[in-house]
Design a protein around this motif. Structure first.
Motif, short mmCIF file in Angstrom:
data_model
loop_
_atom_site.label_atom_id
_atom_site.label_comp_id
_atom_site.label_asym_id
_atom_site.label_seq_id
_atom_site.Cartn_x
_atom_site.Cartn_y
_atom_site.Cartn_z
N ILE A 92 -12.20 8.21 1.83
CA ILE A 92 -11.18 8.96 0.75
C ILE A 92 -10.36 7.71 0.15
O ILE A 92 -10.27 7.13 -0.95
N ALA A 93 -9.03 7.74 0.59
CA ALA A 93 -7.92 6.47 1.06
C ALA A 93 -8.62 4.73 0.31
O ALA A 93 -8.46 4.88 -0.40
N LYS A 94 -9.31 4.83 1.23
CA LYS A 94 -10.08 3.39 0.93
C LYS A 94 -11.14 3.56 0.12
O LYS A 94 -11.14 2.31 -1.09
N SER A 95 -11.59 4.33 -0.91
CA SER A 95 -12.24 4.11 -1.65
C SER A 95 -11.51 4.23 -2.81
O SER A 95 -12.23 3.54 -3.70
N VAL A 96 -9.95 5.46 -2.63
CA VAL A 96 -8.71 5.44 -3.89
C VAL A 96 -8.28 4.15 -4.05
O VAL A 96 -8.34 3.20 -5.12
N SER A 97 -8.20 3.77 -2.53
CA SER A 97 -7.36 2.16 -2.97
C SER A 97 -8.61 0.78 -3.75
O SER A 97 -7.68 -0.09 -4.08
N ASP A 98 -9.69 0.92 -3.57
CA ASP A 98 -10.33 -0.02 -3.50
C ASP A 98 -10.89 0.02 -4.97
O ASP A 98 -10.79 -1.03 -6.03
N SER A 99 -10.64 0.62 -5.60
CA SER A 99 -11.07 1.02 -7.09
C SER A 99 -9.93 0.69 -7.73
O SER A 99 -10.23 -0.18 -8.63
N LEU A 100 -8.88 0.75 -7.13
CA LEU A 100 -7.66 0.56 -7.87
C LEU A 100 -7.75 -0.83 -7.87
O LEU A 100 -6.91 -1.18 -8.41
N GLU A 101 -7.97 -1.48 -6.92
CA GLU A 101 -7.50 -2.93 -7.05
C GLU A 101 -8.67 -3.20 -8.23
O GLU A 101 -8.06 -4.23 -8.76
N SER A 102 -9.62 -3.00 -6.99
CA SER A 102 -11.42 -3.52 -8.20
C SER A 102 -10.87 -3.42 -10.12
O SER A 102 -11.30 -4.46 -10.95
N THR A 103 -10.41 -2.28 -10.40
CA THR A 103 -10.77 -1.86 -12.19
C THR A 103 -9.74 -1.79 -12.26
O THR A 103 -9.23 -2.17 -13.81
N ALA A 104 -8.69 -1.64 -11.62
CA ALA A 104 -7.18 -1.37 -12.10
C ALA A 104 -6.08 -2.76 -12.16
O ALA A 104 -4.73 -2.23 -12.48
N GLY A 105 -6.33 -3.46 -10.85
CA GLY A 105 -5.06 -4.14 -11.05
C GLY A 105 -4.21 -4.25 -9.94
O GLY A 105 -3.26 -4.16 -9.78
N ILE A 106 -4.60 -2.16 -9.44
CA ILE A 106 -3.26 -1.54 -8.74
C ILE A 106 -3.61 -1.69 -7.08
O ILE A 106 -4.41 -1.71 -7.03
N ARG A 107 -2.79 -2.64 -6.59
CA ARG A 107 -2.21 -3.15 -5.02
C ARG A 107 -1.24 -1.88 -4.54
O ARG A 107 -0.56 -2.03 -4.67
N LEU A 108 -2.20 -1.49 -3.58
CA LEU A 108 -1.19 -0.32 -2.58
C LEU A 108 -0.75 -0.80 -1.68
O LEU A 108 -1.73 -1.42 -0.59
N LYS A 109 0.01 -0.39 -0.99
CA LYS A 109 0.70 -1.12 0.54
C LYS A 109 1.21 0.25 0.75
O LYS A 109 2.66 0.58 0.47
N ALA A 110 0.91 0.68 1.75
CA ALA A 110 1.06 2.24 2.57
C ALA A 110 2.29 1.79 3.53
O ALA A 110 1.18 1.68 4.65
N PRO A 111 2.81 2.04 3.47
CA PRO A 111 3.77 1.63 5.01
C PRO A 111 2.88 2.18 6.29
O PRO A 111 2.84 1.64 7.63
#
Length: 444
Positions: free
Chosen positions: A110-129
C-alpha cells in the motif's frame, strides 16, 4: 451498422477490466445494480464523501472472483476523482504472492502504491527516513547486492527490494521473518511519513483527501497456516485491526469465504468498524423458481451486444443481434448457461470467437458449452455431489467448508433478490446427465 471485428474481439476478452475513467472504455459499462440488490458503488462512495469525509474509513468488498468487482471499484475511483479525491487503485496480486502473504507485505505494498501514485500523478516525492534506514538494514542482513542510491524515493526502494526477493524464495522468507516483528513500527511510519504527509500535501493542493482501493486480496489462497486458521482468517481476522489503522480512506476486497466464517462478527468489528462487508452477487439470469428473470436476461444481452456496438443505444443493439449471433435464441442460450457470472459469460463468447467469426452459430455455442460443462465435471469429486444437491433443494450454503467446496469452484452461485440472499447451481452443471440422475434419486 457494420460490426467491426477487431474492436469487438478485443472488447470480449474476459481478462480485460473496464476502466470507467477512460472515455473509450466507458460505453462498455452496463449498470447491473437494479438486479444485484443495490448500488454498491454509491454505498462505498457515500461512506467516504457524506458520512466520514474528514476521518479515515475502512470498507470491505467481496463477491465471486470474476463477478465484476474490479470494474465496480474502478467506477468508484472515477466517481471519487470527479469529486476531487486522490484515489490510489492497485491490484495487489501484481505485487504480492497470493499463496504467501503477510501483514507487512500488504502494508508495504500500500505504501509503495500510494508513493508511486503521488510521484507520477501529483508530482509529490516522499522521502521517508524510517524506510531509508530499514532499506539499509535489509540490504545488510540479506547479504545480497541491491542497487539503491541514497535518498531514493520510497516507491523505488520498495520496488528494488521486493524485486530482488521475488527472485529468491529463501531471501523472501528472510525478509518476512525480519519485517513481521516490526509490523507496528512499519504501520506507524506509513501513517506518519507516507499517508500523513500525503494527506497534507494533497489538501494543500485543494484535494479532499486520499483513498486507497486495494483490489484482488480476495484471491489470497485459503491454505491452512495453523491447525485452526486459514491464511485469509489469520490476515483479516487475527491481524485485521492493523490493516484497518491506516490513516486514509480504505477499501479492501476480501475472500468471500470469510462471510461464512464462524468469526464473521469478529471480522466486522476488527476490520470493518462494525459494518458488514458489501457483497457483489451474480446477475440473475433466472429467479429462485427457475424461470427467466426478464430484467437480468435483458442486461446480460446488453453485456454482450455492447461489445459489438458500444456507440448505439440498447434498443438499437437488439435490432442487430443477427450481426453477432445466428438467432436471438442463441444469445439467450449463452446468457442463461453463464448463470450471470460476467467473466464466464464473456469467456464463453470469447471461446466461440476463437472458433468462428460472427454471426456465431448455435452449433458453435453448444460445442463451447459442452466443453465448459465437462471442465466443471472433471473438478467435481463424488462427496461434493451431496452438498450440491442440498444447496439446490434449500438454496442455502452453510459454513466456510461448504463455501470452499462449492462457491470457490463455481459449482454454485450466489444471488440477491427482495427476499434476501439465495444460492443456485451453475446452470451448465445442472444440465449434466450426472446431476439429473443424482437429483432424481435425491428428490425421490
Amino acid at each position: 451498422m457494420t460490426l467491426h471485428l477487431l474492436p469487438f474481439f478485443k472488447a470480449c476478452n474476459p481478462s480485460k477490466t473496464i476502466d470507467l475513467a477512460n472515455p473509450l472504455e466507458r460505453p462498455y459499462y452496463i449498470d447491473f445494480s437494479s438486479v444485484r440488490g443495490g448500488k454498491v458503488v454509491e454505498t462505498l462512495e457515500r461512506t467516504i464523501v457524506r458520512l466520514s469525509p474528514d476521518e479515515p474509513t475502512c470498507q470491505l468488498f467481496s463477491g465471486h472472483i470474476g463477478c465484476g468487482k474490479s470494474t465496480e471499484l474502478l467506477r468508484l475511483k472515477a466517481r471519487l476523482e470527479e469529486q476531487n479525491y486522490h484515489v490510489v487503485y492497485f491490484e495487489s496480486s501484481r505485487d504480492l504472492d497470493m499463496a504467501d502473504v503477510s501483514i507487512s507485505d500488504i502494508l508495504i505494498a500500500i505504501a509503495k502504491s500510494v508513493s508511486d501514485s503521488l510521484e507520477s500523478t501529483a508530482g509529490i516525492r516522499l522521502k521517508a527516513p524510517y524506510f531509508t534506514n530499514l532499506f539499509e538494514e535489509v540490504k545488510t542482513f540479506l547479504q545480497t547486492p541491491i542497487e539503491l542510491e541514497a535518498g531514493a524515493e520510497l516507491s523505488l526502494g520498495i520496488a528494488r527490494i521486493t524485486a530482488k526477493t521475488k527472485e529468491n524464495p529463501k531471501l523472501r522468507e528472510q525478509l518476512k521473518q525480519s519485517l513481521e516483528p516490526r509490523t507496528e513500527s512499519i504501520l506507524r511510519a506509513i501513517n506518519e511519513e507516507v499517508l500523513g504527509r500525503a494527506d497534507s500535501e494533497l489538501r494543500a493542493r485543494g484535494k479532499k483527501g486520499l483513498v486507497a482501493i486495494v483490489d484482488n486480496l480476495d484471491r489470497i489462497a485459503p491454505r491452512q497456516v495453523t491447525p485452526t486458521r486459514s491464511l485469509p482468517e489469520y490476515l483479516f481476522i487475527d491481524r485485521g485491526s492493523q490493516l484497518g489503522r491506516l490513516n486514509c480512506h480504505l477499501v479492501y476486497t476480501i475472500p468471500l469465504a470469510l462471510i461464512f466464517s464462524n468469526e464473521y462478527q469478529t471480522l466486522k468489528n476488527r476490520l470493518g468498524g462494525g459494518v458488514a462487508p458489501i457483497i457483489l452477487p451474480m446477475i440473475p439470469a433466472c429467479d429462485r423458481d427457475g424461470r427467466d428473470n426478464p430484467q437480468g436476461m435483458a442486461l446480460l444481452r446488453q453485456l454482450l451486444l455492447v461489445r459489438a456496438f458500444p456507440s448505439l443505444e440498447p434498443p438499437a443493439r437488439l435490432d442487430l443481434i443477427s450481426e453477432v449471433f445466428d438467432s436471438p435464441q442463441t444469445i439467450d442460450r449463452l446468457c442463461r448457461v453463464s448463470g450471470g457470472h460476467v467473466r464466464n459469460l464473456l469467456g464463453l463468447l470469447y471461446t466461440c470467437l476463437r472458433q468462428q467469426d460472427p454471426p456465431i452459430s448455435r452449433d458453435c455455442v453448444e460445442t463451447v458449452i459442452q466443453n465448459y460443462r465437462e471442465d466443471i465435471l472433471l473438478a467435481l469429486e463424488d462427496h461434493e455431489w451431496d452438498l450440491i444437491l442440498q444447496v439446490v433443494r434449500e438454496q442455502k450454503v452453510r459454513g466456510e467448508q461448504e463455501y470452499q467446496l462449492l462457491l470457490r469452484s463455481m459449482f454454485v452461485f450466489e444471488y440477491q433478490d427482495p427476499q434476501g440472499r439465495w444460492f443456485g447451481i451453475n446452470p451448465a452443471l445442472a444440465e449434466s446427465q450426472r446431476f439429473q440422475q443424482k437429483w432424481q434419486g435425491f428428490s425421490a
